[in-house]
Design a protein around this motif. Structure first.
Motif, PDB file in Angstrom:
ATOM      1  N   SER A 454     -44.838   4.486 -32.534  1.00 43.39           N
ATOM      2  CA  SER A 454     -44.187   3.456 -31.663  1.00 43.39           C
ATOM      3  C   SER A 454     -45.562   2.804 -31.117  1.00 43.39           C
ATOM      4  O   SER A 454     -46.552   3.209 -31.316  1.00 43.39           O
ATOM      5  N   ARG A 456     -46.988  -0.139 -28.292  1.00 43.80           N
ATOM      6  CA  ARG A 456     -46.994  -0.791 -27.019  1.00 43.80           C
ATOM      7  C   ARG A 456     -47.922  -1.717 -26.801  1.00 43.80           C
ATOM      8  O   ARG A 456     -49.053  -1.649 -27.088  1.00 43.80           O
ATOM      9  N   ARG A 457     -47.696  -2.680 -25.780  1.00 48.60           N
ATOM     10  CA  ARG A 457     -48.637  -3.584 -25.311  1.00 48.60           C
ATOM     11  C   ARG A 457     -49.508  -2.873 -24.301  1.00 48.60           C
ATOM     12  O   ARG A 457     -49.176  -2.104 -23.739  1.00 48.60           O
ATOM     13  N   ASP A 506     -44.800 -13.998 -25.721  1.00 49.38           N
ATOM     14  CA  ASP A 506     -44.066 -12.837 -25.377  1.00 49.38           C
ATOM     15  C   ASP A 506     -43.167 -12.463 -26.739  1.00 49.38           C
ATOM     16  O   ASP A 506     -43.106 -11.423 -27.084  1.00 49.38           O
ATOM     17  N   GLU A 507     -42.394 -13.332 -27.190  1.00 49.08           N
ATOM     18  CA  GLU A 507     -41.701 -13.056 -28.363  1.00 49.08           C
ATOM     19  C   GLU A 507     -42.443 -12.739 -29.485  1.00 49.08           C
ATOM     20  O   GLU A 507     -42.169 -11.843 -30.372  1.00 49.08           O
ATOM     21  N   GLN A 510     -43.607  -9.346 -29.096  1.00 48.09           N
ATOM     22  CA  GLN A 510     -42.595  -8.423 -29.287  1.00 48.09           C
ATOM     23  C   GLN A 510     -42.484  -7.998 -31.059  1.00 48.09           C
ATOM     24  O   GLN A 510     -42.071  -6.936 -31.374  1.00 48.09           O
ATOM     25  N   ARG A 511     -42.504  -9.396 -31.729  1.00 50.28           N
ATOM     26  CA  ARG A 511     -42.280  -9.242 -33.065  1.00 50.28           C
ATOM     27  C   ARG A 511     -43.389  -8.529 -33.638  1.00 50.28           C
ATOM     28  O   ARG A 511     -43.134  -7.662 -34.605  1.00 50.28           O
ATOM     29  N   ALA A 513     -45.264  -6.198 -32.343  1.00 51.88           N
ATOM     30  CA  ALA A 513     -44.980  -4.514 -31.979  1.00 51.88           C
ATOM     31  C   ALA A 513     -44.156  -3.929 -33.208  1.00 51.88           C
ATOM     32  O   ALA A 513     -44.348  -2.891 -33.440  1.00 51.88           O
ATOM     33  N   GLY A 514     -42.855  -4.773 -33.447  1.00 47.08           N
ATOM     34  CA  GLY A 514     -42.147  -4.247 -34.373  1.00 47.08           C
ATOM     35  C   GLY A 514     -42.767  -3.904 -35.783  1.00 47.08           C
ATOM     36  O   GLY A 514     -42.206  -3.156 -36.425  1.00 47.08           O
TER      37      GLY A 514
END
Length: 685
Positions: A454, A456-457, A506-507, A510-511, A513-514
């Protein structure tokens, strides 16, 4: 009385010809339709046009309607009714007639409405003719015009697409993959670039067409591309026989490809040849004047695009070479850590930017990790980046704290007077304890990938970008402290990895991080995956990535880290520090080295308190590695470095470092920004 001049005695009796005869000679027939009775008179020519037998015609419309395909009668009635009801006298229409053999014939009828004194229509009188050839000729002209427009559009479209090509391969792809060749009728293409009197082939023809020895050829050889470069004129090879006769050395190698004709065009830019392109055809014989003009225009567009592409690649290679020269040539191996770094230059734009990374080994099992981005996308940004990387590395190696390293780097960039600023993250990681002290200067937040994959920021309080913080007098950078567990990975990157047109930051994060969470566990493969995402979408910004994973500690090889502040004139603090050292060596199993460690520690603390004005910081830790080593550090604020002195037979002072040198396995002195650290290491069971 009307006077008539005497004419020749030989005039025929039927001179002048009757209208019926003139119409018949031109293939036109007459009709007269009485609207009241419904009778329809057709002369012999009209009956022939409709393919109605004269003996079978009863003078009504019924025989005519039998010759009309379904729907034609309704269409003609509607057309005539509209003309009559609108009050117009003239009307005309094209319609189809099915002949007795089943074929269709286009026919044109044109008539005039005769009305009585009240305006009521009575008769429709007119002529008809066979319009098959007329429409065929018209359709042929339309198809020819359409073909001309289509081919012109293909050339215009290819030229427009070539305007956006950035590399030589882009030019080749536009020509091969945009269906331009297919629409031009060409089966394949070859292309060569001129380089110092030689032609280097950059695009092959169809599969199996490569001729050994033609990858690089001379301009004076007997090849089509060589000829058009020498003459600066296109060469249109009309037939296979023309090809075989003109290029006897080349034809035997490509005769099996079914080439029927070819067009070779010189690529000329600014009056100088830069290469040649050949279009090969498999079902075309000869070239019309229009064909030649279109191909010459296409060759001009290709030449201009290729020249831009060559200049772009040269400038891009120069800028990228400079940028890479400014980056570290190699990443040092750091005990207790696994590291992966990547850099990708921008896929769009003429130059690279100022993205950089660095890994700095520090004393005491620590390592510094840097990621940064100088404003701009040009060679100047790369040059500033190189200077900034070097000074930041130097400040870190001197032992300054992360906040001091960042503040001094900001002052240096401001003093360069380049009107550039830079964003940066500097993280100092203690691999033995996992403690990471991090400073952020206007840069995107780092991320942490956990052992389960996993991601995380890692929000980190930060300051202004380097250069700006000095200009605005805000150089006090906050230090963020996080703990990196064994197996966790610190992910540092530049904004080119997360910023995309049309999406917010932010988008993008998130991308990212995925992608990290779904990526492979192997650190090098993960770094490649991240760069692959950038390569896939292209972009106007370069990208730097630094991944630092803290490796898991081996059982029994790590202990911990203890620290004690000792102020000058504070005997209680000195006693507490001695107690801390004593407890540590016993708890960590120093065995028979305990006395040596305690004695050296006491000597280092005494020297620091005796020979400096301030206090000292005592640190005891166990270092990771193949053998278990205990390290004692005493840090003070004096920059004066101690040295071993000969105390003589009766001297009291000067024997401390001699004792340290004898008892410690290794010892040394390190600069620490505004002070120094004196340390000693001992191998313990």
């Amino acid at each position: 009385m009307v006077h008539r001049e005497a004419g020749p005695a030989s005039l025929p009796d039927d001179w002048p010809a009757k209208p019926e005869l003139s119409l018949a000679l031109t293939g036109m027939g007459c009709f007269d339709w009485d609207l009241g009775s419904g009778l329809l008179h057709l002369d012999r020519v009209a009956l022939g046009i409709l393919d109605v037998n004269e003996d079978d015609y009863d003078g009504t419309r019924a025989n005519v309607l039998e010759r009309l395909p379904p729907g034609e009668n309704d269409r003609l009635d509607a057309f005539v009714s509209e003309a009559i009801s609108s009050g117009e006298d003239g009307c005309g229409a094209y319609f189809r007639v099915r002949r007795r053999d089943g074929t269709l014939r286009w026919t044109h009828a044109q008539g005039t409405v005769r009305r009585d004194e009240t305006g009521r229509p009575q008769r429709l009188i007119g002529i008809m003719r066979d319009a098959t050839q007329e429409l065929a000729d018209s359709m042929a002209r339309l198809e020819l015009d359409e073909e001309r427009r289509r081919r012109t559009t293909v050339v215009e479209g290819a030229t427009a697409a070539l305007a956006h090509a950035r590399t030589v391969q882009d030019v080749i792809d536009v020509l091969k993959e945009s269906d331009g060749l297919e629409h031009l009728g060409a089966a394949s293409m070859v292309m060569g670039l001129l380089d110092s009197g030689r032609i280097r082939l950059v695009a092959d023809g169809p599969a199996g067409s490569f001729v050994p020895g033609t990858r690089i050829t001379r301009v004076d050889e007997e090849y089509p591309m060589s000829e058009v470069i020498r003459t600066l004129a296109p060469r249109f090879i009309e037939t296979a026989e023309d090809f075989a006769t003109s290029y006897a050395g080349l034809w035997p190698h490509i005769s099996h490809l079914g080439i029927t004709s070819a067009a070779y065009l010189p690529l000329i830019a600014q009056g100088r040849p830069i290469g040649a392109v050949g279009l090969l055809y498999g079902d075309k014989i000869g070239f019309t004047t229009e064909d030649r003009n279109l191909l010459v225009a296409l060759g001009s567009g290709i030449a201009q695009s290729l020249q831009r592409a060559v200049l772009f690649e040269q400038e891009h290679d120069l800028a990228e070479g400079l940028q890479r020269a400014m980056l570290p040539r190699r990443i040092p191996a750091v005990a207790g850590a696994e590291i992966a770094v990547r850099y990708r230059s921008a896929r769009l734009g003429r130059d690279v930017g100022g993205d950089w990374y660095d890994v700095i080994p520090l004393p005491g099992g620590r390592v510094g990790a840097v990621i940064g981005d100088v404003q701009g996308h040009d060679t100047d940004a790369a040059a500033v980046m190189g200077q900034l990387r070097i000074v930041l590395r130097a400040y870190a190696a001197e032992g300054h704290t992360p906040a001091t390293v960042m503040a001094r780097a900001s002052e240096f960039l401001h003093e360069l007077d380049t009107d550039r600023f830079a964003t940066c993250v500097y993280a100092e990681a203690d691999l033995a304890t996992g403690v990471v002290r991090m400073v952020r200067a206007g840069h995107v937040d780092p991320m942490i990938r956990d052992t389960d994959g996993s991601c995380r920021r890692l929000p980190a309080e930060g300051g202004l970008p380097l250069g700006l913080s000095t200009e605005f007098g805000r150089v006090d950078y906050p230090v963020n402290t996080v703990e990196l567990d064994p197996g966790q990975t610190l992910v540092l990157y530049t904004d080119g990895l997360v910023e995309m047109p049309g999406t917010d930051l932010d988008e993008g994060m998130q991308r990212l991080a995925g992608v990290i969470a779904d990526g492979p566990r192997d650190l090098q493969e993960l770094a490649d995956r991240l760069c692959g995402v950038v390569d896939g979408r292209g972009g106007e910004d370069d990208v730097a990535v630094l991944l630092l994973r803290r490796q898991g500690a081996s059982p029994g090889r790590t202990g911990g880290r203890l620290q004690q502040q000792v102020g000058r004139g504070e005997p209680e603090a000195l006693a507490s520090a001695r107690h801390m050292v004593r407890a540590a060596v016993r708890a960590w199993g120093a065995g028979d080295r305990s006395d040596d460690i305690e004695l050296v520690s006491d000597e280092l603390m005494t020297n620091a308190l005796t020979h400096t004005d301030g206090g000292a910081t005592v640190t005891v830790r166990v270092l990771p590695g193949p053998e278990r080593r205990l390290r004692v550090e005493v840090e003070d604020r004096s920059s004066v470095l101690p040295r071993i002195q000969d105390a003589g037979e009766t001297g009291i002072s000067g024997r401390g470092l001699v004792l340290v040198d004898v008892l410690a396995d290794e010892w040394g002195v390190e600069s620490r920004g505004g002070g120094k650290s004196v340390w000693g290491e001992f191998t313990i069971p």
